[in-house]
Design an enzyme around this catalytic site. Structure first.
Site, PDB file in Angstrom:
ATOM      1  N   HIS A  10       6.785   2.301  12.596  1.00 14.58           N
ATOM      2  CA  HIS A  10       7.391   3.450  12.065  1.00 14.58           C
ATOM      3  C   HIS A  10       6.154   4.503  12.314  1.00 14.58           C
ATOM      4  CE1 HIS A  10       8.766   6.690   9.632  1.00 14.58           C
ATOM      5  NE2 HIS A  10       9.961   6.060   9.423  1.00 14.58           N
ATOM      6  N   LEU A  58       0.810  -1.108  -0.288  1.00 14.12           N
ATOM      7  CA  LEU A  58      -0.059   0.057   0.128  1.00 14.12           C
ATOM      8  C   LEU A  58       0.929   1.198  -0.026  1.00 14.12           C
ATOM      9  CD1 LEU A  58      -3.181   0.558   2.080  1.00 14.12           C
ATOM     10  CD2 LEU A  58      -1.597   2.392   1.471  1.00 14.12           C
TER      11      LEU A  58
END
Length: 376
Positions: A229, A125
């Site tokens: 992240h 994605l």
């Protein structure tokens, strides 16, 4: 915005995405031959009759129909780890106890495993920065579940997503830095590119085979185990709302969490609705009988095809549950290759905000582009 299967004409855009996404994005690498093969594999997978999941790889692109530009990409691997091992670390706890000496110590360990072999993986994605607009990230993420709901025989019962782990702006991972210093003297960008290209022989040859006691790792490495992240936190939150959960499995290179869910219990699978389409033109008699829902809501709508799959997002649809009919503008029906009376499937994305139609190019307030950049 239209979601469709990738084609060879999309190669330049995929090459650009591979460059833009950087070393943390292992499912697309900046290698022309690799990308050509990935596109062809996807084309073959959409065209192949399937009764159970195998090595199919489905890659979709998000296209701006006004310009033909590729805005982003998203994908599904039907069954991972069949031709090339899918490695993870599993975080668990061991106890060292001596009753005689009265000593007790509980420590966390990481064991290398292939637990998710044969599972379906959602991946790849990426939303390009110049195409930030309302609901684009949600559509890229959740359209995969619409496709699974329509074609369940193509996918495994368990669906996973490997979330990007913590790394700095230079693309360096604290977890990998420790492994590099002690076991594999390759930089993070190199190992992720090798793994992304399927060249995983170095894992079996060089990575430690025995449990890693986490208290022996550096403080920086310990701190990022199972963490995502910062740019990936909204994507993880979105998947958690869909029912995905972390069960202790983390990535081999950056220690990012892998989350899982049962396919048929995923929110957008379980709550998607099949319907007939009524294409509304200027002179179309509109049926209003019975309860109406969907008016003013933002829906992801897809046709029920495989090779000819199309999906989009709209706040201009009205669902009549008593009739199983979704009323949509005729132009939208044409963009999805749907005729009046054709079969479709939809799922609600969000409540519409007044004054913001789906055609307006505004960014998602409170969910800027960077939050979707490394979604999966």
């Amino acid at each position: 915005m239209i979601i469709r299967p990738v084609s060879h004409a999309d190669l330049p855009a995929l090459q650009q995405i591979a460059v833009e996404s950087g070393p943390g994005f292992t499912s697309l690498i900046d290698d022309r031959d690799f990308l050509v093969g990935k596109i062809q594999s996807s084309i073959d997978s959409f065209a192949r009759p399937v009764s159970e999941p195998g090595q199919e790889s489905y890659l979709f692109v998000l296209e701006d129909p006004a310009t033909g530009e590729v805005m982003g990409t998203t994908g599904i691997e039907a069954a991972v780890g069949l031709s090339s091992p899918l490695y993870h670390y599993h975080k668990s706890r061991v106890v060292h106890h001596s009753r005689e000496l009265g000593l007790y110590r509980s420590v966390d360990v990481l064991n290398m495993c292939n637990h998710y072999t044969g599972c379906t993986e959602i991946c790849t994605l990426y939303l390009r920065p110049q195409f930030r607009r309302a609901h684009a990230g949600k559509l890229l993420s959740r359209v995969r579940f619409l496709f699974m709901a329509q074609h369940p025989q193509r996918f495994a019962d368990t669906v996973i997503a490997e979330m990007r782990g913590v790394s700095n702006e230079a693309g360096e991972s604290p977890f990998w830095d420790w492994l590099r210093a002690h076991f594999v003297d390759l930089d993070f960008a190199t190992v992720t590119q090798l793994a992304g290209a399927g060249d995983k022989g170095f894992i079996a040859e060089l990575m430690p085979k025995y449990p890693l006691y986490t208290n022996l790792l550096s403080d920086a490495a310990q701190a990022v185990i199972g963490r995502v992240h910062p740019d990936t936190r909204p994507a993880l939150a979105m998947l958690e709302r869909e029912g995905f959960r972390h069960q202790g499995y983390v990535d081999l290179f950056d220690a990012g969490p892998t989350v899982e869910a049962q396919r048929d219990r995923i929110h957008s699978v379980a709550n998607s609705v099949t319907c007939r389409i009524q294409a509304i033109g200027r002179d179309t008699p509109v049926l209003h009988a019975g309860q109406e829902t969907g008016q003013g809501r933002v829906l992801a709508v897809a046709n029920t095809l495989c090779e000819g799959f199309r999906a989009t997002v709209t706040d201009q649809a009205t669902y009549l549950p008593d009739h199983g009919v979704l009323q949509v503008p005729a132009a939208l029906a044409r963009s999805l290759n749907l005729h009046d009376g054709g079969q479709a499937r939809f799922v609600e994305l969000a409540a519409a905000r007044s004054g913001h139609g789906t055609g307006q190019h505004r960014s998602e307030h409170a969910t800027p582009f960077r939050e979707y950049q490394y979604a999966l």
